[in-house]
Write a protein that holds these residues in place. Structure first.
Motif, PDB file in Angstrom:
ATOM      1  N   LYS A 182     -11.929  -6.458  -8.812  1.00  0.00           N
ATOM      2  CA  LYS A 182     -10.936  -6.733  -7.778  1.00  0.00           C
ATOM      3  C   LYS A 182     -10.033  -5.518  -7.575  1.00  0.00           C
ATOM      4  O   LYS A 182      -9.617  -4.873  -8.541  1.00  0.00           O
ATOM      5  N   LYS A 183      -9.746  -5.220  -6.286  1.00  0.00           N
ATOM      6  CA  LYS A 183      -8.890  -4.102  -5.949  1.00  0.00           C
ATOM      7  C   LYS A 183      -7.433  -4.427  -6.255  1.00  0.00           C
ATOM      8  O   LYS A 183      -6.988  -5.551  -6.050  1.00  0.00           O
ATOM      9  N   LYS A 184      -6.691  -3.434  -6.735  1.00  0.00           N
ATOM     10  CA  LYS A 184      -5.266  -3.620  -6.991  1.00  0.00           C
ATOM     11  C   LYS A 184      -4.546  -3.741  -5.648  1.00  0.00           C
ATOM     12  O   LYS A 184      -4.767  -2.937  -4.746  1.00  0.00           O
ATOM     13  N   PRO A 185      -3.673  -4.737  -5.489  1.00  0.00           N
ATOM     14  CA  PRO A 185      -2.978  -4.897  -4.215  1.00  0.00           C
ATOM     15  C   PRO A 185      -2.069  -3.706  -3.919  1.00  0.00           C
ATOM     16  O   PRO A 185      -1.461  -3.146  -4.819  1.00  0.00           O
ATOM     17  N   THR A 186      -1.994  -3.339  -2.655  1.00  0.00           N
ATOM     18  CA  THR A 186      -1.119  -2.260  -2.218  1.00  0.00           C
ATOM     19  C   THR A 186       0.307  -2.778  -2.199  1.00  0.00           C
ATOM     20  O   THR A 186       0.577  -3.852  -1.681  1.00  0.00           O
ATOM     21  N   GLU A 187       1.219  -2.025  -2.772  1.00  0.00           N
ATOM     22  CA  GLU A 187       2.629  -2.399  -2.804  1.00  0.00           C
ATOM     23  C   GLU A 187       3.383  -1.640  -1.719  1.00  0.00           C
ATOM     24  O   GLU A 187       3.093  -0.482  -1.449  1.00  0.00           O
ATOM     25  N   MET A 188       4.374  -2.288  -1.112  1.00  0.00           N
ATOM     26  CA  MET A 188       5.190  -1.628  -0.105  1.00  0.00           C
ATOM     27  C   MET A 188       6.357  -0.934  -0.805  1.00  0.00           C
ATOM     28  O   MET A 188       7.109  -1.577  -1.542  1.00  0.00           O
ATOM     29  N   PRO A 189       6.511   0.397  -0.601  1.00  0.00           N
ATOM     30  CA  PRO A 189       7.603   1.119  -1.263  1.00  0.00           C
ATOM     31  C   PRO A 189       8.945   0.880  -0.567  1.00  0.00           C
ATOM     32  O   PRO A 189       9.001   0.289   0.514  1.00  0.00           O
ATOM     33  N   LYS A 190      10.015   1.362  -1.176  1.00  0.00           N
ATOM     34  CA  LYS A 190      11.346   1.369  -0.553  1.00  0.00           C
ATOM     35  C   LYS A 190      11.412   2.610   0.330  1.00  0.00           C
ATOM     36  O   LYS A 190      10.902   3.663  -0.025  1.00  0.00           O
ATOM     37  N   PHE A 191      12.052   2.484   1.507  1.00  0.00           N
ATOM     38  CA  PHE A 191      12.104   3.588   2.458  1.00  0.00           C
ATOM     39  C   PHE A 191      13.527   4.100   2.595  1.00  0.00           C
ATOM     40  O   PHE A 191      14.483   3.324   2.628  1.00  0.00           O
ATOM     41  N   ALA A 192      13.656   5.422   2.723  1.00  0.00           N
ATOM     42  CA  ALA A 192      14.967   6.044   2.896  1.00  0.00           C
ATOM     43  C   ALA A 192      15.455   5.912   4.328  1.00  0.00           C
ATOM     44  O   ALA A 192      16.653   5.842   4.584  1.00  0.00           O
ATOM     45  N   ASN A 193      14.506   5.879   5.294  1.00  0.00           N
ATOM     46  CA  ASN A 193      14.881   5.785   6.704  1.00  0.00           C
ATOM     47  C   ASN A 193      13.702   5.234   7.515  1.00  0.00           C
ATOM     48  O   ASN A 193      12.607   5.044   6.981  1.00  0.00           O
ATOM     49  N   GLU A 194      13.934   4.977   8.801  1.00  0.00           N
ATOM     50  CA  GLU A 194      12.896   4.396   9.649  1.00  0.00           C
ATOM     51  C   GLU A 194      11.721   5.348   9.865  1.00  0.00           C
ATOM     52  O   GLU A 194      10.581   4.906   9.976  1.00  0.00           O
ATOM     53  N   ALA A 195      11.987   6.644   9.931  1.00  0.00           N
ATOM     54  CA  ALA A 195      10.906   7.611  10.129  1.00  0.00           C
ATOM     55  C   ALA A 195       9.936   7.588   8.950  1.00  0.00           C
ATOM     56  O   ALA A 195       8.711   7.602   9.131  1.00  0.00           O
ATOM     57  N   GLU A 196      10.487   7.526   7.745  1.00  0.00           N
ATOM     58  CA  GLU A 196       9.649   7.455   6.548  1.00  0.00           C
ATOM     59  C   GLU A 196       8.829   6.164   6.552  1.00  0.00           C
ATOM     60  O   GLU A 196       7.648   6.160   6.215  1.00  0.00           O
ATOM     61  N   GLU A 197       9.462   5.062   6.973  1.00  0.00           N
ATOM     62  CA  GLU A 197       8.757   3.780   7.032  1.00  0.00           C
ATOM     63  C   GLU A 197       7.647   3.813   8.073  1.00  0.00           C
ATOM     64  O   GLU A 197       6.525   3.362   7.822  1.00  0.00           O
ATOM     65  N   ALA A 198       7.928   4.386   9.250  1.00  0.00           N
ATOM     66  CA  ALA A 198       6.913   4.479  10.304  1.00  0.00           C
ATOM     67  C   ALA A 198       5.714   5.299   9.839  1.00  0.00           C
ATOM     68  O   ALA A 198       4.563   4.933  10.102  1.00  0.00           O
ATOM     69  N   ASP A 199       5.986   6.404   9.129  1.00  0.00           N
ATOM     70  CA  ASP A 199       4.890   7.223   8.602  1.00  0.00           C
ATOM     71  C   ASP A 199       4.037   6.426   7.617  1.00  0.00           C
ATOM     72  O   ASP A 199       2.812   6.533   7.620  1.00  0.00           O
TER      73      ASP A 199
END
Length: 102
Positions: free
Chosen positions: A2-19
């Motif tokens: 089974k593949k390890k689930p992808t975790e969502m990181p914490k983002f410093a700003n919206e640009a980083e999140e969009a990337d």
């Protein structure tokens, strides 16, 4: 195996999140966590994605040169998203950038 689930990181700003959402990890997260939206459950995804889901849209007709549409399709395919989604993202990004100019 089974593949390890992808975790969502914490983002410093919206640009980083969009990337991150445009990256292979973001797309994998969406694949792993996509399900029909149900009432009563905890919200999934980030605050930005939830905000975009609540935004109403307006359908318009826009004429673009064929080479631009072809390039948009090529880039969107590389990113693993639809070309219309890519164009909406680019318009949104351009409008935000222009709004910040004096």
């Amino acid at each position: 195996m089974k593949k390890k689930p992808t975790e969502m990181p914490k983002f410093a700003n919206e640009a980083e999140e969009a990337d991150w959402w445009a990256s292979p990890q973001g797309r994998e997260f969406l694949k792993q966590n996509s399900r029909p939206i149900s009432k009563g459950g905890p919200p999934r995804g980030s605050r930005l994605v939830a905000q975009l889901r609540r935004t109403t849209t307006v359908q318009i007709a826009l004429r673009l040169p064929e080479p631009d549409v072809a390039k948009a399709r090529q880039i969107a395919t590389r990113k693993g998203i639809g070309y219309q989604t890519l164009l909406k993202m680019l318009v949104h990004e351009g409008l935000r950038r222009e709004a910040r100019r004096p």
